[in-house]
Scaffold this active site. Structure first.
Site, PDB file in Angstrom:
ATOM      1  N   ALA A  68       5.818  -4.682  -1.580  1.00 34.26           N
ATOM      2  CA  ALA A  68       4.661  -3.876  -1.993  1.00 34.26           C
ATOM      3  C   ALA A  68       4.799  -2.446  -1.505  1.00 34.26           C
ATOM      4  CB  ALA A  68       3.377  -4.493  -1.455  1.00 34.26           C
ATOM      5  N   ASP A  69       4.070  -1.555  -2.166  1.00 35.34           N
ATOM      6  CA  ASP A  69       3.999  -0.164  -1.749  1.00 35.34           C
ATOM      7  C   ASP A  69       2.640   0.379  -2.169  1.00 35.34           C
ATOM      8  OD1 ASP A  69       5.976   1.971  -0.597  1.00 35.34           O
ATOM      9  OD2 ASP A  69       4.750   2.994  -2.103  1.00 35.34           O
TER      10      ASP A  69
END
Length: 190
Positions: free
Chosen positions: A73-74
């Site tokens: 994720a980011d």
């Protein structure tokens, strides 16, 4: 329909907040930091940026453990047409918090799920409205260290909750991961 994920999952992120969210949801995780390049073309939208970076992190970790289920994720903040990631230092954190003060911004989180050759990439957006912040409040908050390593220079799960007047959308997304959507999609892939 089972609510629990029984397989041990790889989290391709060093974010303690993402780890906490997954552990609270009963997921057994192993953290493997991707070390992926985080540069993206300037013309990317916030959604394209977080999805690209999440995909890149997952791909880097896939090479290390191709037979495992991976969550990457980011996150970033968007306001005034600007994309704001993690501030580089306390001065940048203060500047970011001044920009967010008394206003609504969008927090984007991109997620890439990788399960033995299958991939899903998606993002979620949550609107966050801050109270008007004084320079004293901003300085105090930054001095506490919560701005470090946080998209937009704040973390809602700590004392940063005092900055937030209102949210519209998924609360865990602000913490760092839209957990329910992530785990439901992952469950369907396993």
């Amino acid at each position: 329909m089972a609510l629990r994920i029984s397989e041990r999952i790889v989290l391709a992120s060093q974010s303690p907040s993402r780890r906490m969210l997954l552990e609270q949801a009963g997921v057994d995780i192993e953290v493997i930091v991707s070390g992926a390049d985080e540069s993206v073309p300037k013309e990317y939208t916030p959604a394209e940026t977080v999805e690209c970076l999440a995909r890149r992190k997952a791909e880097a970790v896939e090479r290390l453990c191709p037979q495992r289920a991976i969550i990457a994720a980011d996150s970033l903040v968007s306001i005034d047409g600007m994309m704001i990631g993690k501030p580089g230092d306390d001065g940048a954190a203060k500047q970011t918090l001044r920009r967010l003060s008394g206003r609504t911004h969008k927090l984007y989180t991109g997620v890439c799920l990788s399960v033995r050759g299958k991939r899903q990439v998606f993002h979620q957006v949550t609107d966050v409205t801050f109270y008007e912040l004084t320079d004293e409040e901003i300085a105090e908050y930054v001095s506490m260290g919560e701005s470090t390593g946080r998209a937009g220079g704040y973390g809602i799960e700590g004392i940063g909750v005092m900055l937030v007047k209102e949210i519209a959308g998924d609360y865990p997304n602000i913490v760092g991961l839209p957990v329910a959507e992530t785990l439901r999609r992952l469950r369907d892939m396993l």
